[in-house]
Design a protein around this motif. Structure first.
Motif, PDB file in Angstrom:
ATOM      1  N   SER A 254       0.798  -1.227   0.000  1.00  0.00           N
ATOM      2  CA  SER A 254       0.000   0.000   0.000  1.00  0.00           C
ATOM      3  C   SER A 254       0.830   1.277   0.000  1.00  0.00           C
ATOM      4  CB  SER A 254      -0.940  -0.016   1.207  1.00  0.00           C
ATOM      5  OG  SER A 254      -0.186  -0.070   2.398  1.00  0.00           O
ATOM      6  N   LEU A 255       1.863   1.324  -0.819  1.00  0.00           N
ATOM      7  CA  LEU A 255       2.666   2.542  -0.930  1.00  0.00           C
ATOM      8  C   LEU A 255       2.362   3.224  -2.244  1.00  0.00           C
ATOM      9  CD1 LEU A 255       6.229   1.428   0.237  1.00  0.00           C
ATOM     10  CD2 LEU A 255       4.819   3.186   1.303  1.00  0.00           C
ATOM     11  N   SER A 256       2.368   4.561  -2.226  1.00  0.00           N
ATOM     12  CA  SER A 256       2.213   5.273  -3.487  1.00  0.00           C
ATOM     13  C   SER A 256       3.074   6.536  -3.467  1.00  0.00           C
ATOM     14  CB  SER A 256       0.742   5.618  -3.732  1.00  0.00           C
ATOM     15  OG  SER A 256       0.358   6.627  -2.834  1.00  0.00           O
ATOM     16  N   GLU A 257       2.936   7.304  -4.527  1.00  0.00           N
ATOM     17  CA  GLU A 257       3.752   8.501  -4.705  1.00  0.00           C
ATOM     18  C   GLU A 257       3.665   9.445  -3.507  1.00  0.00           C
ATOM     19  OE1 GLU A 257       4.106  11.806  -8.168  1.00  0.00           O
ATOM     20  OE2 GLU A 257       2.710  10.150  -8.493  1.00  0.00           O
ATOM     21  N   LYS A 258       2.459   9.547  -2.932  1.00  0.00           N
ATOM     22  CA  LYS A 258       2.282  10.513  -1.846  1.00  0.00           C
ATOM     23  C   LYS A 258       3.026  10.112  -0.562  1.00  0.00           C
ATOM     24  CE  LYS A 258      -2.016   8.590  -0.040  1.00  0.00           C
ATOM     25  NZ  LYS A 258      -1.422   7.271  -0.195  1.00  0.00           N
ATOM     26  N   ASP A 259       3.531   8.897  -0.515  1.00  0.00           N
ATOM     27  CA  ASP A 259       4.232   8.447   0.687  1.00  0.00           C
ATOM     28  C   ASP A 259       5.737   8.682   0.620  1.00  0.00           C
ATOM     29  OD1 ASP A 259       1.760   7.375   1.625  1.00  0.00           O
ATOM     30  OD2 ASP A 259       2.058   5.674   0.274  1.00  0.00           O
ATOM     31  N   VAL A 260       6.201   9.208  -0.509  1.00  0.00           N
ATOM     32  CA  VAL A 260       7.640   9.424  -0.653  1.00  0.00           C
ATOM     33  C   VAL A 260       8.100  10.599   0.218  1.00  0.00           C
ATOM     34  CG1 VAL A 260       9.477  10.115  -2.234  1.00  0.00           C
ATOM     35  CG2 VAL A 260       7.793   8.406  -2.953  1.00  0.00           C
ATOM     36  N   MET A 261       9.004  10.303   1.138  1.00  0.00           N
ATOM     37  CA  MET A 261       9.666  11.343   1.940  1.00  0.00           C
ATOM     38  C   MET A 261      11.133  10.965   1.925  1.00  0.00           C
ATOM     39  SD  MET A 261       7.379  11.909   5.339  1.00  0.00           S
ATOM     40  CE  MET A 261       5.748  11.227   5.210  1.00  0.00           C
ATOM     41  N   GLY A 262      11.786  11.309   0.845  1.00  0.00           N
ATOM     42  CA  GLY A 262      13.153  10.849   0.643  1.00  0.00           C
ATOM     43  C   GLY A 262      14.183  11.709   1.359  1.00  0.00           C
ATOM     44  N   GLU A 263      15.421  11.327   1.184  1.00  0.00           N
ATOM     45  CA  GLU A 263      16.516  12.057   1.835  1.00  0.00           C
ATOM     46  C   GLU A 263      16.537  13.529   1.434  1.00  0.00           C
ATOM     47  OE1 GLU A 263      20.329  10.122   1.402  1.00  0.00           O
ATOM     48  OE2 GLU A 263      19.428   8.144   1.665  1.00  0.00           O
ATOM     49  N   SER A 264      16.125  13.821   0.196  1.00  0.00           N
ATOM     50  CA  SER A 264      16.194  15.212  -0.291  1.00  0.00           C
ATOM     51  C   SER A 264      15.275  16.141   0.501  1.00  0.00           C
ATOM     52  CB  SER A 264      15.830  15.274  -1.772  1.00  0.00           C
ATOM     53  OG  SER A 264      14.477  14.881  -1.950  1.00  0.00           O
ATOM     54  N   LEU A 265      14.234  15.576   1.084  1.00  0.00           N
ATOM     55  CA  LEU A 265      13.300  16.388   1.877  1.00  0.00           C
ATOM     56  C   LEU A 265      14.020  17.070   3.036  1.00  0.00           C
ATOM     57  CD1 LEU A 265      10.309  17.126   2.696  1.00  0.00           C
ATOM     58  CD2 LEU A 265      10.302  14.993   3.984  1.00  0.00           C
ATOM     59  N   TYR A 266      15.031  16.390   3.575  1.00  0.00           N
ATOM     60  CA  TYR A 266      15.717  16.892   4.765  1.00  0.00           C
ATOM     61  C   TYR A 266      16.897  17.778   4.426  1.00  0.00           C
ATOM     62  CZ  TYR A 266      12.707  13.225   6.300  1.00  0.00           C
ATOM     63  OH  TYR A 266      11.594  12.458   6.481  1.00  0.00           O
ATOM     64  N   ASN A 267      17.308  17.740   3.163  1.00  0.00           N
ATOM     65  CA  ASN A 267      18.503  18.484   2.768  1.00  0.00           C
ATOM     66  C   ASN A 267      18.468  19.962   3.177  1.00  0.00           C
ATOM     67  OD1 ASN A 267      21.071  18.557   1.390  1.00  0.00           O
ATOM     68  ND2 ASN A 267      19.993  19.834  -0.086  1.00  0.00           N
ATOM     69  N   PRO A 268      17.350  20.672   2.937  1.00  0.00           N
ATOM     70  CA  PRO A 268      17.335  22.084   3.322  1.00  0.00           C
ATOM     71  C   PRO A 268      17.418  22.309   4.839  1.00  0.00           C
ATOM     72  CG  PRO A 268      15.485  21.546   1.862  1.00  0.00           C
ATOM     73  CD  PRO A 268      16.104  20.263   2.263  1.00  0.00           C
TER      74      PRO A 268
END
Ligand code: ARG
Length: 580
Positions: A254-268
Motif C-alpha cells: 500500500s505505498l504510493s507517490e504521496k508516501d515518498v519522503m526521501g533524503e532530499s526532503l531533509y537536505n534544506p
C-alpha cells in the motif's frame, strides 16, 4: 480474552487491598497466559506467586484468597489452584459461544480499536534512485507494509514514510550520464534497466576525466538549486519510482507517490541542524570536519565514538540526514512512535543518529524510535541470495518466476477453473507465497529463500491458508439455502479448541502492532487453520444425522473462521479467493 481476565484480576487485587488482606502499595504487573494443556484450564496466571512474598503469605493460600474474591462474571466457569500457586481459569462455554457469534457478525472480527490511537510513522521500503530494488528492500517493503496495515486497522493515525535514497554526490554522475543518453537517443528515454544505467554512469565517471569534471560541477549546481539539474534529478527520481510503483502494485503493497519522503526532503534542514548542534556544544570541530562525540558508545579503541555530521568539504552525511529526519518526524509529523524497518546492518548508524537527536532535545523521551531490524535473505546454499552468475536478483524477475511456478501449481490443482479466474488465482498465489515466506519468519534472523517450501499447499505457507479459506467458502456453496448459520453451541472438544483459538485473534493483532512482528500473525493463522481442519473432520456439516441446530452452529464457526482468515491475511497484504 486475556484482557478480560486481567480486568477481573485487577478488581480482585483492589478488593483484597480494601479488605486489608494485602498491602495497599502493591501494584503487581498482572500477567495472563494461554495454557498449553486444556486439563489446566484455558488461561492461567502466576499472580499469587508474584504477590506472595511482598504480601507475606503462602502462594497457594493467596491463590485461594484471590479465587474467593474474584468478582462474579459470565466468562469464567471456574478457577482452580495448581502446582505451587498458579490459578487456572476454565472459560464458560455459553460465554464462548456468544463471542463466536459476535466474531461472525462483526466486520472487524471483534478486534478492539487501539486506545489511545497514536500517530505512528513507519519508515519502510526506502529504495534508492537509479538502482534496482535489492533483496533487503523486499524484506523491508513487505514486513513494513504488513505492520502498517495492522496499525491502521487498529485505528492509529498512520504515516507511511518511504525514505528513498534520492540525494547525494552520486547524482552529479547520474545527471551527466542521463544527459549523455538523452543526447544520443532520439526516442523518448526508457530506462528499463536501472542497474545497467548506474553501472555505466559509474564507469564513465571513473574512466572519463571530462565526464567526471562535468559530474562534479552538476553536484554543486544541483545543491545550489539550479533549474536544469533539478529537472534532470527529478526525472531520475520519477523514472525510478514509476518502476518501483509497478512492483508495489504487483505485490499489493500500500505505498504510493504521496508516501515518498526521501533524503532530499531533509537536505534544506541540514545546515540549521548542524549549526544548532554546534550552538548546543554537541558538535565540535576536528580536523576541519564537524563531529559529535558519543561517550555512551565506545569505538574499537575504547574511545568515545566520533560521528561525523559535516565533512571538511562542507558535505553532509547519511547520519546528518537521519538526525534531521527524526526531528522532523517528531516536530512536524507529531509522531508518538516511529518504526524503522531497516536491515540489521544499519543498527549502529541509527543508534548514533538517534542519540544525537535526543541529546539535542529533538526527540522527547516519551516518543519511541524503534529499529525493527531484519536479517538477510539467503539462497538455498545458505549464502547471500544471488543470481547464478553472482549478480543481484532483480525483484521483478523474482516475481516473474513466482508467477511461472504458481502457474504450474495451479494448472495441476485447479484444472477446471475458467481461464480468466485461473489467472487471478495464479497471481494471488504467487504474490502471497513470496510475501508470506518473508513475513512468516521471525524477522530478526536470516532466512533461506526456497521456492519449494513456499509454493506448496502443505505446511505454513500462503497457498495453504488461501486454500483453507476457499475450502470454507465451498462448504457454504454446497450447503446453499438448505441451512443458515445459527446460534453456537460448543460441545465437542474440537469446537472448543477452535472457538478459543478464534478468540485469540484480538490479542495477536495487538501484539503484532506492539512488537512490529507480522510472523506472530502468520503463526496464529496457521494454527487457526489447523484447528479448523480438525474441527471439520470431527464435526461435519453435510452428513446424515447432523441436526439443524448443529448445522447452524457449525456454520457460524465456519463463518467466524473464514472472516478471521481473510481479515488476517489482508493485514499481511495477501488476497483470498472464493474459488481456487
Ligand atoms: N535507502 C536506504 C537503503 O537502501 C534505507 C533507508 C532507511 N531509512 C532511513 N531513515 N535511514 O539501505
Amino acid at each position: 480474552m486475556k484482557a478480560q481476565i486481567q480486568q477481573l484480576l485487577e478488581q480482585t487485587v483492589s478488593s483484597l487491598k480494601a479488605a486489608a488482606l494485602i498491602p495497599v502499595e502493591l501494584e503487581p504487573r498482572i500477567q495472563v497466559d494461554n495454557t498449553k494443556d486444556k486439563a489446566h484450564g484455558d488461561l492461567a496466571t502466576n499472580l499469587a506467586m508474584l504477590l506472595a512474598k511482598p504480601a507475606g503469605k503462602n502462594p497457594r493460600e493467596l491463590a485461594q484468597l484471590i479465587i474467593e474474591h474474584l468478582p462474579a462474571s459470565t466468562l469464567v466457569a471456574r478457577a482452580e489452584i495448581a502446582g505451587p500457586g498458579f490459578i487456572n481459569f476454565f472459560l464458560d462455554s455459553a460465554w464462548l459461544a456468544k463471542q463466536i457469534e459476535a466474531i461472525a457478525a462483526s466486520p472487524k472480527a471483534e478486534v478492539k480499536a487501539a486506545a489511545p490511537a497514536q500517530t505512528i510513522v513507519l519508515d519502510y521500503s526506502a529504495p534508492n534512485v537509479a538502482k534496482e530494488m535489492a533483496v533487503h528492500h523486499i524484506r523491508s517493503t513487505v514486513i513494513g507494509d504488513a505492520v502498517t496495515r495492522t496499525m491502521e486497522f487498529l485505528g492509529h493515525h498512520v504515516i507511511r514514510a518511504n525514505h528513498i535514497g534520492d540525494w547525494g554526490t552520486q547524482f552529479g554522475m547520474l545527471i551527466a550520464y542521463l544527459e549523455k543518453v538523452q543526447n544520443e537517443q532520439a526516442s523518448e528515454l526508457e530506462l528499463s534497466d536501472l542497474e545497467a544505467f548506474y553501472r555505466e554512469a559509474k564507469k564513465h565517471y571513473d574512466e572519463d576525466e571530462v565526464f567526471a569534471e562535468r559530474a562534479r560541477g552538476y553536484v554543486v549546481k544541483l545543491q545550489g538549486g539550479d533549474e536544469y539539474c533539478r529537472a534532470m534529478w527529478k526525472k531520475l527520481v520519477d523514472i525510478t519510482m514509476a518502476q518501483n510503483q509497478i512492483i508495489y502494485d504487483r505485490l499489493n503493497v500500500s505505498l504510493s507517490e504521496k508516501d515518498v519522503m526521501g533524503e532530499s526532503l531533509y537536505n534544506p534542514m541540514l545546515r540549521t541542524v548542524v549549526e544548532d548542534l554546534q550552538a548546543k556544544g554537541l558538535a565540535v570541530e576536528s580536523e576541519g570536519a564537524l563531529v559529535v562525540y558519543l561517550d555512551e558508545i565506545k569505538g574499537k579503541d575504547g574511545e568515545a565514538m566520533a560521528v561525523i555530521i559535516q565533512k571538511r568539504d562542507g558535505g553532509f552525511l547519511y547520519a546528518t540526514t537521519d538526525i534531521a529526519c527524526a526531528k522532523y518526524r517528531v516536530e512536524t509529523l507529531k509522531a508518538d512512535r516511529v518504526l524503522y524497518f531497516i536491515d540489521s546492518r544499519q543498527h549502529q548508524h541509527l543508534q548514533q543518529a538517534w542519540m544525537i537527536a535526543r541529546k539535542a532535545g529533538y526527540v522527547p523521551e516519551q516518543v519511541s524510535l524503534e529499529h525493527h531490524a531484519f536479517g538477510m535473505m539467503l539462497g538455498k546454499d545458505g549464502k547471500p541470495f544471488k543470481t547464478r552468475t553472482g549478480g543481484t536478483v532483480k525483484l521483478s524477475e523474482l516475481l516473474d518466476e513466482a508467477e511461472l511456478r504458481a502457474g504450474a501449481l495451479i494448472a495441476e490443482k485447479s484444472a477446471d477453473l475458467p481461464e480468466a479466474e485461473k489467472a487471478k488465482v495464479i497471481h494471488a498465489v504467487a504474490m502471497g507465497a513470496v510475501k508470506y515466506a518473508d513475513l512468516s519468519k521471525n524477522r530478526t534472523t536470516d532466512y533461506i529463500f526456497d521456492w519449494d517450501n513456499m509454493l506448496t499447499f502443505e505446511g505454513n505457507t500462503a497457498p495453504y491458508l488461501q486454500y483453507a479459506y476457499t475450502r470454507i467458502q465451498s462448504i457454504f456453496r454446497r450447503v446453499g439455502d438448505e441451512a443458515q448459520p445459527g446460534p453456537v453451541q460448543i460441545t465437542a472438544p474440537a469446537e472448543e479448541t477452535l472457538a478459543q483459538k478464534l478468540l485469540q485473534f484480538n490479542d495477536v493483532v495487538h501484539n503484532v502492532a506492539q512488537k512490529g512482528m507480522p510472523h506472530l500473525l502468520c503463526t496464529y493463522l496457521y494454527e487457526l487453520s489447523g484447528c479448523f481442519m480438525s474441527f471439520y473432520e470431527a464435526c461435519p456439516i453435510n452428513k446424515e444425522g447432523v441436526t439443524a441446530a448443529e448445522k447452524g452452529s457449525r456454520l457460524t464457526l465456519c463463518q467466524a473462521t473464514a472472516k478471521t482468515l481473510t481479515l488476517g491475511l489482508s493485514l499481511l497484504g495477501i488476497e483470498t479467493l472464493e474459488r481456487m
